[in-house]
Structures are given as structure tokens and as C-alpha cells.
Motif scaffolding. Sequence first.
Motif, PDB file in Angstrom:
ATOM      1  N   PRO A 236       0.647  13.811   3.565  1.00 15.99           N
ATOM      2  CA  PRO A 236       0.000  13.204   2.405  1.00 15.99           C
ATOM      3  C   PRO A 236       0.520  11.806   2.093  1.00 15.99           C
ATOM      4  O   PRO A 236      -0.248  10.933   1.674  1.00 15.99           O
ATOM      5  CB  PRO A 236       0.314  14.192   1.275  1.00 15.99           C
ATOM      6  CG  PRO A 236       0.415  15.509   1.959  1.00 15.99           C
ATOM      7  CD  PRO A 236       1.071  15.201   3.279  1.00 15.99           C
ATOM      8  N   TYR A 237       1.810  11.577   2.339  1.00 17.46           N
ATOM      9  CA  TYR A 237       2.354  10.248   2.072  1.00 17.46           C
ATOM     10  C   TYR A 237       1.950   9.226   3.128  1.00 17.46           C
ATOM     11  O   TYR A 237       1.999   8.019   2.866  1.00 17.46           O
ATOM     12  CB  TYR A 237       3.874  10.297   1.880  1.00 17.46           C
ATOM     13  CG  TYR A 237       4.202  10.338   0.406  1.00 17.46           C
ATOM     14  CD1 TYR A 237       4.328   9.166  -0.327  1.00 17.46           C
ATOM     15  CD2 TYR A 237       4.286  11.547  -0.262  1.00 17.46           C
ATOM     16  CE1 TYR A 237       4.561   9.197  -1.687  1.00 17.46           C
ATOM     17  CE2 TYR A 237       4.521  11.591  -1.625  1.00 17.46           C
ATOM     18  CZ  TYR A 237       4.658  10.410  -2.337  1.00 17.46           C
ATOM     19  OH  TYR A 237       4.870  10.439  -3.685  1.00 17.46           O
ATOM     20  N   VAL A 238       1.550   9.670   4.295  1.00 17.33           N
ATOM     21  CA  VAL A 238       0.946   8.739   5.253  1.00 17.33           C
ATOM     22  C   VAL A 238      -0.301   8.127   4.629  1.00 17.33           C
ATOM     23  O   VAL A 238      -0.476   6.902   4.593  1.00 17.33           O
ATOM     24  CB  VAL A 238       0.614   9.456   6.576  1.00 17.33           C
ATOM     25  CG1 VAL A 238      -0.240   8.568   7.473  1.00 17.33           C
ATOM     26  CG2 VAL A 238       1.897   9.869   7.297  1.00 17.33           C
ATOM     27  N   ALA A 239      -1.174   8.984   4.113  1.00 17.50           N
ATOM     28  CA  ALA A 239      -2.399   8.489   3.485  1.00 17.50           C
ATOM     29  C   ALA A 239      -2.094   7.680   2.231  1.00 17.50           C
ATOM     30  O   ALA A 239      -2.653   6.595   2.025  1.00 17.50           O
ATOM     31  CB  ALA A 239      -3.319   9.660   3.156  1.00 17.50           C
ATOM     32  N   ALA A 240      -1.190   8.190   1.394  1.00 19.97           N
ATOM     33  CA  ALA A 240      -0.899   7.513   0.128  1.00 19.97           C
ATOM     34  C   ALA A 240      -0.346   6.115   0.359  1.00 19.97           C
ATOM     35  O   ALA A 240      -0.738   5.155  -0.320  1.00 19.97           O
ATOM     36  CB  ALA A 240       0.084   8.347  -0.692  1.00 19.97           C
ATOM     37  N   SER A 241       0.557   5.976   1.319  1.00 18.55           N
ATOM     38  CA  SER A 241       1.171   4.674   1.552  1.00 18.55           C
ATOM     39  C   SER A 241       0.157   3.668   2.074  1.00 18.55           C
ATOM     40  O   SER A 241       0.129   2.511   1.638  1.00 18.55           O
ATOM     41  CB  SER A 241       2.343   4.806   2.531  1.00 18.55           C
ATOM     42  OG  SER A 241       3.045   3.585   2.636  1.00 18.55           O
ATOM     43  N   VAL A 242      -0.683   4.093   3.006  1.00 15.67           N
ATOM     44  CA  VAL A 242      -1.709   3.181   3.534  1.00 15.67           C
ATOM     45  C   VAL A 242      -2.654   2.738   2.419  1.00 15.67           C
ATOM     46  O   VAL A 242      -2.974   1.556   2.281  1.00 15.67           O
ATOM     47  CB  VAL A 242      -2.487   3.852   4.682  1.00 15.67           C
ATOM     48  CG1 VAL A 242      -3.671   2.986   5.115  1.00 15.67           C
ATOM     49  CG2 VAL A 242      -1.572   4.110   5.868  1.00 15.67           C
ATOM     50  N   LEU A 243      -3.086   3.684   1.596  1.00 16.04           N
ATOM     51  CA  LEU A 243      -4.014   3.355   0.514  1.00 16.04           C
ATOM     52  C   LEU A 243      -3.379   2.435  -0.522  1.00 16.04           C
ATOM     53  O   LEU A 243      -4.066   1.641  -1.166  1.00 16.04           O
ATOM     54  CB  LEU A 243      -4.508   4.635  -0.158  1.00 16.04           C
ATOM     55  CG  LEU A 243      -5.432   5.511   0.696  1.00 16.04           C
ATOM     56  CD1 LEU A 243      -5.699   6.834   0.003  1.00 16.04           C
ATOM     57  CD2 LEU A 243      -6.744   4.793   1.003  1.00 16.04           C
ATOM     58  N   ALA A 244      -2.051   2.529  -0.666  1.00 17.23           N
ATOM     59  CA  ALA A 244      -1.341   1.683  -1.632  1.00 17.23           C
ATOM     60  C   ALA A 244      -0.943   0.333  -1.049  1.00 17.23           C
ATOM     61  O   ALA A 244      -0.350  -0.484  -1.758  1.00 17.23           O
ATOM     62  CB  ALA A 244      -0.104   2.411  -2.142  1.00 17.23           C
ATOM     63  N   GLY A 245      -1.240   0.104   0.241  1.00 19.45           N
ATOM     64  CA  GLY A 245      -0.942  -1.184   0.847  1.00 19.45           C
ATOM     65  C   GLY A 245       0.264  -1.202   1.752  1.00 19.45           C
ATOM     66  O   GLY A 245       0.716  -2.274   2.168  1.00 19.45           O
ATOM     67  N   GLY A 246       0.786  -0.016   2.091  1.00 15.41           N
ATOM     68  CA  GLY A 246       2.020   0.044   2.861  1.00 15.41           C
ATOM     69  C   GLY A 246       1.850   0.559   4.270  1.00 15.41           C
ATOM     70  O   GLY A 246       0.741   0.765   4.770  1.00 15.41           O
ATOM     71  N   ASN A 247       2.995   0.770   4.897  1.00 17.21           N
ATOM     72  CA  ASN A 247       3.090   1.333   6.238  1.00 17.21           C
ATOM     73  C   ASN A 247       3.661   2.740   6.125  1.00 17.21           C
ATOM     74  O   ASN A 247       3.894   3.234   5.013  1.00 17.21           O
ATOM     75  CB  ASN A 247       3.948   0.420   7.105  1.00 17.21           C
ATOM     76  CG  ASN A 247       3.367  -0.978   7.177  1.00 17.21           C
ATOM     77  OD1 ASN A 247       2.424  -1.247   7.906  1.00 17.21           O
ATOM     78  ND2 ASN A 247       3.918  -1.897   6.381  1.00 17.21           N
ATOM     79  N   VAL A 248       3.885   3.410   7.259  1.00 16.74           N
ATOM     80  CA  VAL A 248       4.201   4.833   7.177  1.00 16.74           C
ATOM     81  C   VAL A 248       5.404   5.189   8.040  1.00 16.74           C
ATOM     82  O   VAL A 248       5.715   4.511   9.020  1.00 16.74           O
ATOM     83  CB  VAL A 248       2.989   5.698   7.577  1.00 16.74           C
ATOM     84  CG1 VAL A 248       1.792   5.369   6.708  1.00 16.74           C
ATOM     85  CG2 VAL A 248       2.624   5.541   9.040  1.00 16.74           C
ATOM     86  N   ARG A 249       6.059   6.269   7.626  1.00 14.61           N
ATOM     87  CA  ARG A 249       7.164   6.825   8.395  1.00 14.61           C
ATOM     88  C   ARG A 249       6.973   8.329   8.495  1.00 14.61           C
ATOM     89  O   ARG A 249       6.702   9.005   7.501  1.00 14.61           O
ATOM     90  CB  ARG A 249       8.500   6.506   7.716  1.00 14.61           C
ATOM     91  CG  ARG A 249       9.678   7.316   8.252  1.00 14.61           C
ATOM     92  CD  ARG A 249      10.997   6.830   7.688  1.00 14.61           C
ATOM     93  NE  ARG A 249      11.925   7.929   7.446  1.00 14.61           N
ATOM     94  CZ  ARG A 249      13.209   7.787   7.151  1.00 14.61           C
ATOM     95  NH1 ARG A 249      13.737   6.578   7.063  1.00 14.61           N
ATOM     96  NH2 ARG A 249      13.976   8.834   6.916  1.00 14.61           N
TER      97      ARG A 249
END
Length: 302
Positions: A236-249
Motif C-alpha cells: 500500500p505504501y508503494v502506491a501511496a508514495s507514488v501518488l504523493a510524489g515520491g519514490n518507493v522502497r
Amino acid sequence: MPLAMNRDVFITAAITGSGSTQDRSPHVPRSPEDIANSAIDAAKAGAAVVHCHVRDPETGVPSRRLDLYRELTDRIRSADIDVVLNLTAGMGGDIVFGGTENPLPTVDGTDMVGASERVAHVAQCLPEICTLDCGTMNFAEADYVMTNTPGMLRAMGQMMTTLGVKPEIEAFDTGHLWFAKQLVAEGILEPNALVQLCMGVPWGAPDDLNTFMAMVNNVPPEWTFSAFGLGRSQMPYVAASVLAGGNVRVGLEDNLMLDKGVLATNAQLVERARGIVENLGAKVIGPAEVRENLGLVKQAPK
């Protein structure tokens, strides 16, 4: 606030971590060879960055041994695929108190060393990135404190910058971002800082979306951020970070499971994250683009 989705996303694979996960999954790598192979597989699956700790090859216990870091980084560098190296510098700041009635002396598990020793492997191996845990925090277990004083962080941050290694600020709460901004203001860190928003790590920032957006809204616009959640919150944080303008781990440092009852490999977690990113309409970028975007310097080890 308007949606500010990131369209060019890099994936960091956190390969093994320093938690006591080595006996909970056969996929948690222990030896430098196994950690390197897992990192290489993650890179082939789409990770542009691999974040690495080392462990004692026999026991799996986290280690700071320079020879293990050197073997690990040499193996990754000699692989047939390019990837950005990101080494931890979080170890060596661990205090385990003796208990509520007799906190001193400290007990087994305490590992407190000076700034130079905490970054010795960074100075020798010269990765493009290394982590800087930007604060002190009660960390999961009852009597364990992750200890990073302002003086220690200033010293470590300056050493990293002088070495030409980009610090990745590990922010476990909003106060850590506040101090990181101070390090930039003092010229210790460069203005185009890199930060990892660490969500749901007891007892830092909880992983609810309101807290996450409070963290995001405290990241200066000229900085680059990634974010992660633990366990079932990882994807879920993969999606949340991308939608918020970020990258993912993603990776076994933060989550051992692919599905309920199914243990994951690092490559499988990267593949799933890549699918989420691409299904959102974003592009997964590679290590060359990451180096260009972040101003990273690829150096030969000493």
C-alpha cells in the motif's frame, strides 16, 4: 491539496536489514555472497537502488565488519547489471538499558561507537548513497534506544558529504525532518537532499495516511523522497508514495511476506512493486537516471 503523482519512480530494495529476521525466512540472506546475489536479483527485477546491511555469515546476526562490507560491495560492483549502492550507517548507535529499576550499566546489544567508526565502511567502500538516521528514538523493544545525538549526526553528515557519498536521511518522525533541514541550513547536507520516510516503525511515525501526508508536507520541494511501510503495509505504501510524489522502497528488511502464508524473495517484492507503479501510469527508472537526478557520484572503492 492537489494530487502530485510522481511519474518517474525509482525503486529501492532493502535487502536484509539489521532485525532478527534471519531465522524467520530462508530467503533472508546472511553471507556477503548471498546478500549480493539477492541484491543483483532485485536489480534485475527493476530496483535501481539496493540498500544493504551485512550479517555474520554463520549466525545471521547484524555486523559492522569492514571485510564483509568490502566483499559485498565488490560482488555487486562486479555483477553484470548496474545498480546504485546504498549502505547503512545506522549501526553503532544502539543502547540497551538494563531495565526500569537498574538502567545502568547497559546490557548485551549495546553498540555505541564514534562517528568515524560508524562510517568507516562507507569511507572504504564509497557507495553512492549511505543512510543517516536523523534522530534518537525508542525503537520497538522495551529498553532499546536508537541513539543519534545532534553532534553525532553533524559529524557523520559532514564526513559523508566530504567523501562524496550522498546521505539518505532516514526520517522516522517529523522532528527528524526538522533536524535534517537544520543540517541543510548549516551546509552539512546539500540543498537537494534525499530522504526516506520510514512509516509504522515503533515508536516513530504511525503508518496512517494523515501522518504520512504530514511527513510529506514537511519535505522541502527541492528534496527527493521515498517512503516505505512495514509488513502488510509495504505494498500500500508503494502506491501511496507514488501518488504523493515520491519514490518507493520494498524488500526483506521491512517485510518477509509476498502473500498470506507465502514467504517472499527480494526480487518478488520488487516485481510486485514495479507492477503497482506501472499500473498507476508511472515509469520505473533505472540507476543511470537516478544518478543524474540525484547528482550521485560513482566512485572506485579505496
